[in-house]
Design a protein around this motif. Structure first.
Motif, mmCIF file in Angstrom:
data_model
loop_
_atom_site.group_PDB
_atom_site.id
_atom_site.type_symbol
_atom_site.label_atom_id
_atom_site.label_comp_id
_atom_site.label_asym_id
_atom_site.label_seq_id
_atom_site.Cartn_x
_atom_site.Cartn_y
_atom_site.Cartn_z
ATOM 1 N N ASP A 164 43.853 29.419 48.504
ATOM 2 C CA ASP A 164 44.256 30.236 49.547
ATOM 3 C C ASP A 164 45.985 30.524 49.775
ATOM 4 O O ASP A 164 46.238 31.731 50.111
ATOM 5 C CB ASP A 164 43.795 29.653 50.854
ATOM 6 C CG ASP A 164 42.356 29.350 50.731
ATOM 7 O OD1 ASP A 164 41.470 29.931 49.723
ATOM 8 O OD2 ASP A 164 41.624 28.561 51.297
ATOM 9 N N HIS A 224 46.970 33.124 47.331
ATOM 10 C CA HIS A 224 46.539 34.488 47.617
ATOM 11 C C HIS A 224 47.455 34.899 48.525
ATOM 12 O O HIS A 224 48.016 36.253 48.925
ATOM 13 C CB HIS A 224 45.097 34.505 48.292
ATOM 14 C CG HIS A 224 44.222 34.407 46.929
ATOM 15 N ND1 HIS A 224 43.111 33.984 46.787
ATOM 16 C CD2 HIS A 224 44.425 35.209 45.834
ATOM 17 C CE1 HIS A 224 42.355 34.161 46.128
ATOM 18 N NE2 HIS A 224 43.099 35.013 45.201
ATOM 19 N N ARG A 225 47.822 33.987 49.723
ATOM 20 C CA ARG A 225 48.699 34.300 50.838
ATOM 21 C C ARG A 225 50.166 34.706 50.381
ATOM 22 O O ARG A 225 50.711 35.714 51.120
ATOM 23 C CB ARG A 225 48.883 33.045 51.830
ATOM 24 C CG ARG A 225 49.283 33.505 53.332
ATOM 25 C CD ARG A 225 49.945 32.074 53.795
ATOM 26 N NE ARG A 225 51.031 31.713 53.057
ATOM 27 C CZ ARG A 225 51.437 30.253 52.848
ATOM 28 N NH1 ARG A 225 50.387 29.158 53.360
ATOM 29 N NH2 ARG A 225 52.369 29.833 52.495
ATOM 30 N N LEU A 249 46.783 40.600 45.972
ATOM 31 C CA LEU A 249 45.394 41.152 46.731
ATOM 32 C C LEU A 249 45.984 42.370 47.101
ATOM 33 O O LEU A 249 47.155 42.769 47.358
ATOM 34 C CB LEU A 249 44.854 40.300 47.573
ATOM 35 C CG LEU A 249 44.596 39.099 47.281
ATOM 36 C CD1 LEU A 249 44.213 38.164 48.365
ATOM 37 C CD2 LEU A 249 43.231 38.968 46.271
ATOM 38 N N ALA A 257 44.588 42.364 53.414
ATOM 39 C CA ALA A 257 43.688 41.546 52.358
ATOM 40 C C ALA A 257 43.190 40.538 53.312
ATOM 41 O O ALA A 257 43.530 39.864 54.186
ATOM 42 C CB ALA A 257 44.644 40.731 51.501
ATOM 43 N N ILE A 316 41.327 36.580 53.054
ATOM 44 C CA ILE A 316 41.658 35.430 52.209
ATOM 45 C C ILE A 316 40.536 34.455 52.506
ATOM 46 O O ILE A 316 39.985 34.688 53.458
ATOM 47 C CB ILE A 316 43.147 35.120 52.284
ATOM 48 C CG1 ILE A 316 43.407 34.498 53.445
ATOM 49 C CG2 ILE A 316 44.099 35.814 51.689
ATOM 50 C CD1 ILE A 316 44.712 33.630 53.247
ATOM 51 N N PRO A 334 37.383 37.449 47.791
ATOM 52 C CA PRO A 334 38.203 36.541 48.941
ATOM 53 C C PRO A 334 37.620 37.051 50.478
ATOM 54 O O PRO A 334 36.969 38.199 50.222
ATOM 55 C CB PRO A 334 39.569 36.766 48.988
ATOM 56 C CG PRO A 334 39.807 37.105 47.665
ATOM 57 C CD PRO A 334 38.635 37.829 47.041
#
Length: 324
Positions: free
Chosen positions: A44, A47-48, A54, A58, A60, A91
């Motif tokens: 996570d 992704h952040r 993404l 987005a 997540i 996600p």
């Protein structure tokens, strides 16, 4: 409208926004879930931060547990009221409700409660594929597992102990060393105070280990290679300290004809049958009591940013759950 965490640009924990979002009715092959708990994992953070890009805005979060509220056309495996869990794409777990493709969900045994389910899927299934499929650990093997007091590490220590392996684990404090030992880690190495390569060689009479499981990345990568015995396997499955350095493949030859792999849960559980077998193995060791899932931190979904800060500061142990 439901509450969910969204990001509109990559960055630090401050980009995590607690917002109102609309959740559509499930389409063909989809399931609408009312989420009861969400897992917090290092993917996570990737992704952040944009390490795994993404499209924005987005959603997540890769792991959660919920109750089926509605199903779309063609979905026969689940019905409203079923308790299900997941650790997979797409996600969007950080939400009160969400849509998921049915084939990435698994039904939960009644013996596993909501928070345990949300905390165990990604980390527990990761341990399953690492120690049973990436490198099949056998009774009597000695393994090195970095971050032994983390969520994946505590599950791995217990599962490896159940198999009959000897576990050497690295930790960042004496408190974390005690926690890892309490969960089946035979030897702990505080990497802030000891040279883990030298200590591993000492513990193995200079032979090294057949496998190293490394989710730390940059800070431990080269040392991890030096802990392996000839023809040993380096399993790099994360990058908590940053990406591992690029290497000349000849280095693997020079250090003893080593193997290097960079696996992921999504590839190992790509097929439905693989997902079901993986989850089944996890449910068996948890319901039998051989592996206990430690939910050591919970945060309201609205405080997700603080949960990320604590995770990155290595203030957490075991598993962390976000509560919608």
């Amino acid at each position: 409208m439901v509450k969910a965490i969204r990001i509109h640009a990559p960055g630090g924990p401050e980009v995590l926004k607690y917002e109102d979002v609309e959740v559509p009715a499930p389409g063909p092959g989809e399931v609408l879930l009312q989420q009861k708990a969400c897992g917090l994992n290092y993917i996570d953070v990737y992704h952040r931060m944009g390490a795994y890009p993404l499209p924005y805005p987005a959603a997540i979060g890769m792991e959660g547990m919920g109750v089926v509220e509605a199903v779309g056309g063609g979905v026969e495996a689940f019905k409203p009221g079923d308790r299900v869990a997941y650790a997979d794409m797409p996600p969007g777990a950080y939400a009160e409700a969400r849509i998921m493709p049915w084939h990435r969900l698994v039904k939960l045994p009644d013996s596993i409660d909501d928070r345990t389910a949300a905390a165990m899927m990604l980390q527990g299934m990761t341990v399953e594929y690492l120690i049973r499929r990436t490198f099949k650990v056998q009774k009597g093997d000695t393994v090195l597992f970095h971050a032994a007091a983390g969520g994946v590490g505590l599950i791995a220590c217990q599962w490896l102990n159940h198999i009959g392996a000897t576990v050497i684990g690295t930790v960042g404090s004496d408190e974390k060393a005690e926690l890892a030992k309490a969960h089946g880690c035979d030897h702990t190495i505080n990497y802030r105070e000891e040279n883990f390569v030298e200590r591993v060689k000492e513990l193995t009479d200079g032979k090294g280990v057949p496998v190293v499981y490394d989710s730390v990345g940059k800070d431990t990568f080269e040392g991890s290679l030096d802990c392996l015995k000839p023809r040993g396997m380096m399993v790099l499955f994360g990058a908590a300290s940053g990406p591992a350095p690029s290497i000349d493949p000849n280095l693997l030859n020079k250090k003893g004809c080593l193997y290097l792999t960079r696996p992921s849960l999504m590839v190992y559980n790509k097929e439905r049958a693989e997902l079901e077998a993986c989850a089944s193995a996890l449910f068996e060791v948890v319901t039998s009591g051989k592996v206990k899932i430690e939910v050591n931190q919970t945060y309201p979904l609205s405080e997700t940013a603080q949960a990320h800060r604590d995770l990155e500061a290595r203030k957490t142990t075991g598993s962390t759950v976000l509560l919608p």
